[in-house]
Design a protein around this motif. Structure first.
Motif, PDB file in Angstrom:
ATOM      1  N   SER A  75       0.837  -1.196   0.000  1.00 34.25           N
ATOM      2  CA  SER A  75       0.000   0.000   0.000  1.00 34.25           C
ATOM      3  C   SER A  75       0.866   1.238   0.000  1.00 34.25           C
ATOM      4  CB  SER A  75      -0.899   0.024   1.244  1.00 34.25           C
ATOM      5  OG  SER A  75      -1.763  -1.067   1.224  1.00 34.25           O
ATOM      6  N   PHE A  76       0.184   2.333  -0.204  1.00 37.66           N
ATOM      7  CA  PHE A  76       0.906   3.600  -0.276  1.00 37.66           C
ATOM      8  C   PHE A  76       0.097   4.658   0.447  1.00 37.66           C
ATOM      9  CE2 PHE A  76       1.880   7.599  -2.364  1.00 37.66           C
ATOM     10  CZ  PHE A  76       3.253   7.574  -2.341  1.00 37.66           C
ATOM     11  N   LEU A  77       0.754   5.390   1.289  1.00 36.01           N
ATOM     12  CA  LEU A  77       0.063   6.455   2.014  1.00 36.01           C
ATOM     13  C   LEU A  77       0.708   7.791   1.648  1.00 36.01           C
ATOM     14  CD1 LEU A  77      -0.153   4.848   5.580  1.00 36.01           C
ATOM     15  CD2 LEU A  77      -2.005   5.085   3.955  1.00 36.01           C
ATOM     16  N   SER A  78      -0.134   8.701   1.272  1.00 38.96           N
ATOM     17  CA  SER A  78       0.390  10.007   0.888  1.00 38.96           C
ATOM     18  C   SER A  78       0.045  11.026   1.954  1.00 38.96           C
ATOM     19  CB  SER A  78      -0.243  10.409  -0.447  1.00 38.96           C
ATOM     20  OG  SER A  78      -0.306  11.796  -0.551  1.00 38.96           O
ATOM     21  N   SER A  79       0.995  11.821   2.349  1.00 35.82           N
ATOM     22  CA  SER A  79       0.713  12.826   3.383  1.00 35.82           C
ATOM     23  C   SER A  79      -0.299  13.854   2.882  1.00 35.82           C
ATOM     24  CB  SER A  79       2.000  13.512   3.827  1.00 35.82           C
ATOM     25  OG  SER A  79       2.650  14.051   2.711  1.00 35.82           O
ATOM     26  N   ALA A  80      -0.416  13.961   1.533  1.00 36.83           N
ATOM     27  CA  ALA A  80      -1.380  14.918   0.986  1.00 36.83           C
ATOM     28  C   ALA A  80      -2.811  14.540   1.353  1.00 36.83           C
ATOM     29  CB  ALA A  80      -1.236  14.978  -0.533  1.00 36.83           C
ATOM     30  N   LEU A  81      -3.057  13.239   1.522  1.00 34.28           N
ATOM     31  CA  LEU A  81      -4.414  12.783   1.819  1.00 34.28           C
ATOM     32  C   LEU A  81      -4.648  12.535   3.306  1.00 34.28           C
ATOM     33  CD1 LEU A  81      -5.231  10.317  -1.099  1.00 34.28           C
ATOM     34  CD2 LEU A  81      -5.765  12.730  -0.870  1.00 34.28           C
ATOM     35  N   HIS A  82      -3.624  12.623   4.091  1.00 32.70           N
ATOM     36  CA  HIS A  82      -3.785  12.321   5.513  1.00 32.70           C
ATOM     37  C   HIS A  82      -3.209  13.415   6.390  1.00 32.70           C
ATOM     38  CE1 HIS A  82      -4.893   8.203   4.410  1.00 32.70           C
ATOM     39  NE2 HIS A  82      -3.914   8.294   3.522  1.00 32.70           N
ATOM     40  N   GLN A 104       7.685  16.293   5.487  1.00 26.74           N
ATOM     41  CA  GLN A 104       6.493  15.914   4.737  1.00 26.74           C
ATOM     42  C   GLN A 104       6.788  14.534   4.169  1.00 26.74           C
ATOM     43  OE1 GLN A 104       5.376  18.934   2.079  1.00 26.74           O
ATOM     44  NE2 GLN A 104       3.524  17.909   1.407  1.00 26.74           N
ATOM     45  N   GLN A 105       5.913  13.612   4.431  1.00 25.72           N
ATOM     46  CA  GLN A 105       6.327  12.244   4.141  1.00 25.72           C
ATOM     47  C   GLN A 105       5.319  11.470   3.315  1.00 25.72           C
ATOM     48  OE1 GLN A 105       6.265  10.085   7.888  1.00 25.72           O
ATOM     49  NE2 GLN A 105       5.106  11.809   8.685  1.00 25.72           N
ATOM     50  N   SER A 106       5.828  10.433   2.699  1.00 31.02           N
ATOM     51  CA  SER A 106       4.949   9.439   2.102  1.00 31.02           C
ATOM     52  C   SER A 106       5.445   8.082   2.606  1.00 31.02           C
ATOM     53  CB  SER A 106       4.998   9.510   0.580  1.00 31.02           C
ATOM     54  OG  SER A 106       6.296   9.227   0.137  1.00 31.02           O
ATOM     55  N   GLN A 108       5.415   3.888   2.241  1.00 37.48           N
ATOM     56  CA  GLN A 108       5.107   2.686   1.483  1.00 37.48           C
ATOM     57  C   GLN A 108       5.106   1.513   2.470  1.00 37.48           C
ATOM     58  OE1 GLN A 108       7.600   1.240  -1.909  1.00 37.48           O
ATOM     59  NE2 GLN A 108       6.233   2.674  -2.984  1.00 37.48           N
ATOM     60  N   ARG A 126       9.452   8.122   3.567  1.00 39.12           N
ATOM     61  CA  ARG A 126      10.327   8.995   2.777  1.00 39.12           C
ATOM     62  C   ARG A 126      10.010  10.450   3.071  1.00 39.12           C
ATOM     63  NH1 ARG A 126       9.318   8.397  -2.886  1.00 39.12           N
ATOM     64  NH2 ARG A 126      11.141   9.712  -3.162  1.00 39.12           N
ATOM     65  N   VAL A 128       9.649  13.795   1.704  1.00 35.04           N
ATOM     66  CA  VAL A 128       9.477  14.383   0.360  1.00 35.04           C
ATOM     67  C   VAL A 128       9.440  15.911   0.426  1.00 35.04           C
ATOM     68  CG1 VAL A 128       8.331  12.359  -0.605  1.00 35.04           C
ATOM     69  CG2 VAL A 128       6.962  14.135   0.488  1.00 35.04           C
TER      70      VAL A 128
ATOM     71  N   GLU B 115       1.108  11.823  -5.766  1.00 31.61           N
ATOM     72  CA  GLU B 115       1.101  10.850  -4.656  1.00 31.61           C
ATOM     73  C   GLU B 115      -0.325  10.573  -4.176  1.00 31.61           C
ATOM     74  OE1 GLU B 115       5.272  10.558  -2.532  1.00 31.61           O
ATOM     75  OE2 GLU B 115       3.815  11.789  -1.476  1.00 31.61           O
ATOM     76  N   GLU B 119      -2.290   6.944  -4.155  1.00 32.67           N
ATOM     77  CA  GLU B 119      -2.917   6.276  -3.012  1.00 32.67           C
ATOM     78  C   GLU B 119      -4.371   5.914  -3.320  1.00 32.67           C
ATOM     79  OE1 GLU B 119      -2.544   8.099   0.809  1.00 32.67           O
ATOM     80  OE2 GLU B 119      -3.923   6.665   1.730  1.00 32.67           O
ATOM     81  N   ASN B 122      -4.359   2.991  -5.556  1.00 33.96           N
ATOM     82  CA  ASN B 122      -3.906   1.841  -4.769  1.00 33.96           C
ATOM     83  C   ASN B 122      -5.088   1.218  -4.007  1.00 33.96           C
ATOM     84  OD1 ASN B 122      -1.970   1.452  -1.774  1.00 33.96           O
ATOM     85  ND2 ASN B 122      -2.008   0.030  -3.498  1.00 33.96           N
TER      86      ASN B 122
END
Lengths: 594, 212
Positions: A75-82, A104-106, A108, A126, A128, B115, B119, B122
């Motif tokens: 899975s992938f988590l983006s800081s933009a969405l959380h 600011q992180q993402s 995996q 990571r 970013v 990104e 997600e 994903n």
């Protein structure tokens, strides 16, 4: 791979690495994680994930961890969405500035399995921030460049608009009209669609301008522009060519409809124009040329329309004339002469005659004046008084003037090389030539091409011309003098000269006009004028030449009063170059050749 | 990953596809729930029209004009191949603006926006992969997602492949967001998948008869 090496490699990574087992106990907590979280590996390893990083043990992140552990999915988590849901890390920037850096992180999240062992979950965190910052920076730069590009494009459009449109009326200008005409008259051999160009000239606009003032004059011009634009079809081009000259491009029509349009426009223009509650009456003449017949190129076509306009003016106010009709009209002598002049240039019908200038008291040849002659195939020799003004009018004088200059200089150099010393060669310069910014360069080029020494050339200009634009005159004379060329004032006494100004100009010679010399002996006043000019010339350090000397009495008088040079039928009339050689031989008994 | 061969499955099984979609539905809804949890305007996801892609249909997809965006994941385990979510670039841009709350613009997608899309894709693809695993009783795992931009022809696997696709309409802020989820399997996986699909159909048939 040994355990120590493995740990060193994981610690060296510039990203966070957390490995948890199936029960979510932390097995690996690398140096980067310690650095950004302030929690050392010793404190983190062995603890449950939710005790150390509670954000990763709930919500989407936790579901992703479970997916990896239970199903083997990544899975992938983006800081933009959380925002606010992922671990929030800050640390002191390593640049020594002491600033606090927010990461600011993402993240995996992926399964890791080793053979025979239970599945674990790897969390790669990571930073970013730098990428995002760089991108923000680039976006700002890009916006700035875009803004500047838009501004530049706007400026360029404005420059192009100004270059193509007349600021007073908003109409297209001459340059824009020529562009469109060039498009309408393809030079690649493809057939032009055909159409008409109308050139309109407001009659006596100068008087209107002087009566009402320039501001009101501009108002009238705008009114005229509006009227013409209203009178023509949508899509026809209306242009302002000059002060009171307008043009209309009417594509797709022939001579008769064009004439009808021209009349419609001139009639519309003849209706009173209202200016500050005052009625102003105008009339306009119109010349019409049909393309491609009356001119296969834009310039030629415009010239044809202007010639037709010239004829229309002669016919009276509000007259409209087709070029073809004007040319065919035998009474249009001027037009036929003008047309012939164009052909004369191409057919080399011009000739140069030379008239000797004889020095006093020696009576030796001190120079020759080159005089332009036109031998018309049907009408014979035509007087320069008749055709030179036409050459001036249509601009051909520049081309013909250069030819005269070059031919005279070449001839003088040929004489020099063959043993005949002609002294100076004098060439008349027309006002249009003299005002041409490139004239000095043309003279220089001619001298270089013909190899004639500059001191052998004398350029004759009239005093009226010299007094007109004094600044330009002074500049041009200085340029010519710097080359070593002599300058003579032609027809002196007939125009108005300011002696004070004359003194400032670098003049070598004054030429007394023939109207004074011809009356020597018969008219006391003329005697006095001649002696005054001679005295004045000498006083200003100039030599004096008397033109139009035809009798011995005139010669004696001028010689007695110190005139330096004589020109006239008494010694010789203007003659072709070969006859001048014979004249020279006969007079001075020399064996000159050439 | 093995490259899928042309038309690996002997024939489409439309009834099975419909059945599979019916069974997948609750699981896909769960994926939709995951999406709705994200802190932005809720996304409603609706998978529909599951169909076998023959060469012609896949070619039609490839020939769609304009720039596209795809989030792709490789498949491992019982099935190998790849699964991707294909969106037209303007639709992806619209989605991301809603996701991140940034104003509409013509600038290229930023790193954070890419990104965010990754997600979302994903979650959506995992919904399908996990749904397939459960319904067909197979173990299938998806690798880390990757986002790619380009023409549809460049993003979709080479010409000649067959695959399973469903149109996927996500709704954001009440507006539909059309796209396609495409499953391309390797040759062996396709045969295996087809067999499981038939078993599923048989089982459903037997259940229906038993009920009667």
């Amino acid at each position: 791979m040994g355990s120590d090496l493995y740990e060193a490699l994981v610690d060296a990574l510039e990203q966070g690495v957390i490995v948890v087992d199936a029960a979510e106990h932390i097995e690996v907590w690398n140096y980067w994680m310690s650095k950004v979280s302030g929690i050392s590996a010793e404190k983190a390893v062995g603890k449950k994930l939710k005790e150390v990083v509670p954000e990763l043990a709930s919500g989407a992140a936790h579901r992703a961890v479970r997916r990896a552990l239970e199903r083997g999915n990544s899975s992938f988590l983006s800081s933009a969405l959380h925002p606010g849901q992922l671990p929030f890390y800050q640390f002191t920037a390593p640049d020594g500035s002491g600033s606090i850096k927010t990461i600011q992180q993402s993240i995996q999240i992926r399964p890791v399995s080793s053979h025979g062992a239970e599945r674990r979950c790897l969390l790669q965190i990571r930073d970013v921030s730098r990428v995002v910052q760089m991108e923000d920076h680039l976006r700002q730069m890009s916006r700035l460049v875009d803004d500047q590009r838009i501004e530049l494009e706007a400026q360029q459009a404005e420059v192009e608009r100004k270059a193509s449109f007349d600021p007073t009326t908003g109409l297209a200008n001459r340059s824009r009209l020529r562009e469109l005409l060039a498009q309408a008259l393809p030079e690649d051999g493809t057939e032009a669609e055909g159409g008409a160009i109308l050139v309109l000239d407001l009659n006596h606009f100068k008087t209107v301008n002087e009566s009402f003032g320039h501001e009101h004059g501009d108002g009238i011009l705008r009114s005229v522009a509006r009227r013409i634009s209203e009178a023509v079809r949508p899509g026809d081009l209306v242009a302002r060519l000059g002060s009171d000259e307008f043009a209309v491009l009417l594509p797709g029509i022939g001579a008769e409809p064009a004439l009808a349009w021209a009349r419609r426009i001139t009639e519309y223009l003849a209706r009173p124009h209202l200016l500050d509650e005052q009625e102003v009456f105008l009339s306009a003449s119109c010349g019409i040329a049909i393309y491609p017949d009356d001119g296969p190129q834009a310039d030629l076509l415009l010239r044809s329309a202007e010639r037709a306009l010239h004829r229309a003016r002669e016919l009276g106010p509000s007259a409209c004339e087709l070029y073809r009709r004007a040319v065919d009209d035998p009474s249009s002598d001027m037009l036929s002469l003008t047309g012939s002049l164009h052909r004369a240039v191409d057919r080399q019908e011009f000739r140069l005659f030379y008239q000797p200038l004889v020095g006093l008291p020696s009576q030796r040849l001190s120079g020759v004046e080159a005089l332009l002659r036109w031998h018309h195939p049907h009408r014979g020799f035509i007087s320069p008084a008749e055709f030179v003004p036409l050459l001036e009018d249509n601009g051909l004088i520049l081309q013909v003037g250069t030819w005269v200059l070059e031919t005279a200089c070449r001839q003088a150099q040929t004489w020099l090389e063959t043993g005949l010393d002609p002294g100076k060669v004098a060439v008349n310069v027309s006002p249009r030539q003299f005002r041409d910014e490139g004239f000095a360069a043309t003279v220089k080029n001619v001298l270089e091409a013909t190899k004639l020494p500059p001191e052998r050339l004398e350029l004759e200009i009239t005093e009226t011309l010299l007094m007109k634009d004094q600044e330009q005159s002074q500049r041009m004379l200085a340029e010519l003098k710097a080359m070593g060329i002599n300058v003579a004032i032609d027809d002196f006494g007939t125009g108005y000269s300011s002696l004070g100004r004359l003194k400032r100009y670098p003049i070598d010679t004054l030429k007394i006009d023939r109207t004074f010399t011809s009356e020597i002996g018969a008219n006391e006043d003329d005697n006095a004028i001649c002696t005054t000019i001679i005295g004045l010339g000498h006083l200003l350090g100039m030599s004096v030449t008397a033109e139009g000397v035809e009798t011995e009495e005139q010669l004696r008088f001028l010689a007695a009063h110190g005139c330096d040079c004589i020109q006239g039928y008494f010694f010789a009339k203007p003659m072709p170059a070969d006859q001048l050689v014979e004249w020279y031989r006969a007079r001075y008994s020399l064996s000159a050749t050439g | 990953m093995q490259r899928p061969s042309p038309n690996p499955v002997p024939s489409p099984v439309p009834d099975s596809c419909a059945l599979l979609l019916k069974q997948l539905d609750p699981r896909l809804l769960a994926a939709g729930n995951d999406l709705s949890e994200l802190s932005f305007s809720p996304i409603e996801v609706c998978f529909r029209g599951l169909e076998w892609l023959d060469e012609g249909t896949l070619q039609d997809l490839r020939e769609q004009d304009g720039q596209h965006l795809a989030i792709r994941q490789a498949l491992e385990g019982s099935l190998t191949g790849e699964v991707l979510w294909l969106l037209k670039e303007p639709d992806a841009r619209r989605l991301v603006r809603i996701l991140t709350g940034t104003p509409p613009g013509r600038e290229p997608l930023s790193y954070s926006e890419r990104e965010a899309l990754t997600e979302v894709g994903n979650l959506l693809l995992l919904g399908l992969v996990e749904g397939l695993s459960d319904v067909l009783g197979m173990t299938v795992a998806a690798t880390a997602p990757a986002l790619r931009l380009g023409s549809a022809a460049r993003l979709l696997p080479d010409e000649g492949s067959g695959g399973l696709a469903m149109s996927c309409e996500a709704k954001t802020g009440g507006k539909p967001l059309p796209g396609h989820v495409v499953l391309i399997l390797s040759s062996l996986s396709s045969v295996y998948f087809d067999r499981h699909l038939r078993i599923l159909a048989d089982r459903e048939g037997a259940n229906a008869r038993g009920a009667h």
